[in-house]
Write a protein that holds these residues in place. Structure first.
Motif, PDB file in Angstrom:
ATOM      1  N   PRO A 235       0.828  -1.204   0.000  1.00 50.81           N
ATOM      2  CA  PRO A 235       0.000   0.000   0.000  1.00 50.81           C
ATOM      3  C   PRO A 235       0.866   1.259   0.000  1.00 50.81           C
ATOM      4  CG  PRO A 235      -0.400  -1.355   1.962  1.00 50.81           C
ATOM      5  CD  PRO A 235       0.693  -1.985   1.212  1.00 50.81           C
ATOM      6  N   LEU A 236       0.354   2.312  -0.599  1.00 50.99           N
ATOM      7  CA  LEU A 236       1.020   3.616  -0.523  1.00 50.99           C
ATOM      8  C   LEU A 236       0.720   4.171   0.863  1.00 50.99           C
ATOM      9  CD1 LEU A 236       2.675   5.823  -1.906  1.00 50.99           C
ATOM     10  CD2 LEU A 236       0.526   6.802  -2.725  1.00 50.99           C
ATOM     11  N   LYS A 237       1.691   4.057   1.743  1.00 48.56           N
ATOM     12  CA  LYS A 237       1.481   4.394   3.152  1.00 48.56           C
ATOM     13  C   LYS A 237       1.366   5.894   3.373  1.00 48.56           C
ATOM     14  CE  LYS A 237       3.323   0.259   5.104  1.00 48.56           C
ATOM     15  NZ  LYS A 237       4.070  -0.362   6.150  1.00 48.56           N
ATOM     16  N   ALA A 238       0.538   6.228   4.327  1.00 52.60           N
ATOM     17  CA  ALA A 238       0.360   7.609   4.783  1.00 52.60           C
ATOM     18  C   ALA A 238       0.683   7.634   6.274  1.00 52.60           C
ATOM     19  CB  ALA A 238      -1.079   8.056   4.548  1.00 52.60           C
ATOM     20  N   GLU A 239       0.945   8.807   6.779  1.00 53.10           N
ATOM     21  CA  GLU A 239       1.153   8.982   8.216  1.00 53.10           C
ATOM     22  C   GLU A 239      -0.209   9.063   8.898  1.00 53.10           C
ATOM     23  OE1 GLU A 239       4.148   8.872   9.636  1.00 53.10           O
ATOM     24  OE2 GLU A 239       4.998   8.574   7.640  1.00 53.10           O
ATOM     25  N   SER A 240      -0.244   8.742  10.155  1.00 51.73           N
ATOM     26  CA  SER A 240      -1.518   8.786  10.890  1.00 51.73           C
ATOM     27  C   SER A 240      -2.082  10.196  10.962  1.00 51.73           C
ATOM     28  CB  SER A 240      -1.342   8.216  12.298  1.00 51.73           C
ATOM     29  OG  SER A 240      -0.405   8.987  13.017  1.00 51.73           O
ATOM     30  N   THR A 241      -1.236  11.205  10.774  1.00 54.20           N
ATOM     31  CA  THR A 241      -1.687  12.595  10.822  1.00 54.20           C
ATOM     32  C   THR A 241      -2.117  13.127   9.455  1.00 54.20           C
ATOM     33  OG1 THR A 241       0.617  13.296  10.581  1.00 54.20           O
ATOM     34  CG2 THR A 241      -0.274  13.167  12.830  1.00 54.20           C
TER      35      THR A 241
ATOM     36  N   GLN B   1      -3.396   4.358   4.645  1.00 53.23           N
ATOM     37  CA  GLN B   1      -3.056   4.234   3.229  1.00 53.23           C
ATOM     38  C   GLN B   1      -3.654   5.398   2.451  1.00 53.23           C
ATOM     39  OE1 GLN B   1      -4.398   0.542   1.539  1.00 53.23           O
ATOM     40  NE2 GLN B   1      -3.651   1.006  -0.512  1.00 53.23           N
ATOM     41  N   TRP B   2      -2.914   5.876   1.447  1.00 53.77           N
ATOM     42  CA  TRP B   2      -3.427   6.933   0.581  1.00 53.77           C
ATOM     43  C   TRP B   2      -4.419   6.366  -0.426  1.00 53.77           C
ATOM     44  CZ3 TRP B   2      -3.317  11.818   1.552  1.00 53.77           C
ATOM     45  CH2 TRP B   2      -2.272  12.366   2.284  1.00 53.77           C
ATOM     46  N   ALA B   3      -5.419   7.167  -0.733  1.00 57.50           N
ATOM     47  CA  ALA B   3      -6.395   6.834  -1.767  1.00 57.50           C
ATOM     48  C   ALA B   3      -6.557   8.040  -2.681  1.00 57.50           C
ATOM     49  CB  ALA B   3      -7.735   6.462  -1.142  1.00 57.50           C
ATOM     50  N   TYR B   4      -6.850   7.782  -3.943  1.00 53.74           N
ATOM     51  CA  TYR B   4      -7.091   8.835  -4.924  1.00 53.74           C
ATOM     52  C   TYR B   4      -8.494   8.633  -5.472  1.00 53.74           C
ATOM     53  CZ  TYR B   4      -6.355  11.931  -8.902  1.00 53.74           C
ATOM     54  OH  TYR B   4      -6.458  12.958  -9.821  1.00 53.74           O
ATOM     55  N   LYS B   5      -9.325   9.651  -5.356  1.00 50.76           N
ATOM     56  CA  LYS B   5     -10.738   9.562  -5.737  1.00 50.76           C
ATOM     57  C   LYS B   5     -11.405   8.366  -5.048  1.00 50.76           C
ATOM     58  CE  LYS B   5     -10.145  11.643 -10.308  1.00 50.76           C
ATOM     59  NZ  LYS B   5     -10.294  11.422 -11.763  1.00 50.76           N
TER      60      LYS B   5
ATOM     61  N   ILE C 155      -8.104   3.646   6.616  1.00 51.31           N
ATOM     62  CA  ILE C 155      -7.509   2.794   7.637  1.00 51.31           C
ATOM     63  C   ILE C 155      -7.631   1.355   7.146  1.00 51.31           C
ATOM     64  CG2 ILE C 155      -7.540   2.045  10.049  1.00 51.31           C
ATOM     65  CD1 ILE C 155      -6.899   5.007   9.743  1.00 51.31           C
ATOM     66  N   ARG C 156      -6.495   0.685   7.019  1.00 54.32           N
ATOM     67  CA  ARG C 156      -6.463  -0.700   6.550  1.00 54.32           C
ATOM     68  C   ARG C 156      -6.832  -1.671   7.676  1.00 54.32           C
ATOM     69  NH1 ARG C 156      -4.141  -2.104   2.293  1.00 54.32           N
ATOM     70  NH2 ARG C 156      -3.094  -3.897   3.231  1.00 54.32           N
ATOM     71  N   ASP C 157      -7.054  -2.924   7.334  1.00 56.74           N
ATOM     72  CA  ASP C 157      -7.368  -3.941   8.338  1.00 56.74           C
ATOM     73  C   ASP C 157      -6.270  -4.082   9.387  1.00 56.74           C
ATOM     74  OD1 ASP C 157      -9.737  -4.392   7.044  1.00 56.74           O
ATOM     75  OD2 ASP C 157      -9.199  -6.381   6.274  1.00 56.74           O
ATOM     76  N   ASP C 158      -5.000  -3.815   8.969  1.00 61.22           N
ATOM     77  CA  ASP C 158      -3.872  -3.895   9.913  1.00 61.22           C
ATOM     78  C   ASP C 158      -3.676  -2.591  10.685  1.00 61.22           C
ATOM     79  OD1 ASP C 158      -2.766  -2.210   7.996  1.00 61.22           O
ATOM     80  OD2 ASP C 158      -1.175  -3.599   7.408  1.00 61.22           O
TER      81      ASP C 158
END
Length: 126
Positions: free
Chosen positions: A67-73, A91-95, A84-87
């Protein structure tokens, strides 16, 4: 202190204070040759089995399609959002579509993952 030195110091201080805000404004990916890529130039993908705001690529799948990881902030803006992933990773999302890289893409610009799993994996496009 002369007016000029005061002006230059004020300008320099303003630039230094603005830098953290500019860093926060950076988007999580870029567009290169009509596709979304991460900041290392690696192609990003979407997965047809994902639903808006939910990744269906977990566990073993995520080893091959990180996944293209994002910071919690990170919160996203405009077309960008986070999920928020199952783990419990962010993760970043586009549209609304979660974004991934592919482990078999070895260098920037590779698109080995496009069309994998009977077309379920597609290169992400703006």
């Amino acid at each position: 202190m002369t007016y000029r030195s005061f002006y230059l110091k004020t300008l320099l201080l303003s630039a230094v204070l603005a830098l953290p805000g500019l860093a926060l404004a950076a988007e999580p990916a870029m567009i290169k040759r009509g596709v979304l890529v991460d900041h290392n130039g690696m192609t990003l993908y979407t997965y047809a089995k994902d639903t808006d705001g939910k990744s269906m690529c977990n566990d073993e799948c995520a080893k091959y399609w990180p996944p293209l990881k994002a910071e919690s902030t990170d919160t996203g803006e405009g077309k960008w959002s986070t999920i928020i992933r199952d783990d419990q990773q962010v993760q970043w999302a586009y549209k609304g579509k979660p974004l991934y890289t592919f482990v078999k893409d070895k260098k920037a610009g590779d698109k080995v993952g496009d069309g994998k799993m009977d077309g379920a994996w597609k290169v992400a496009k703006p």
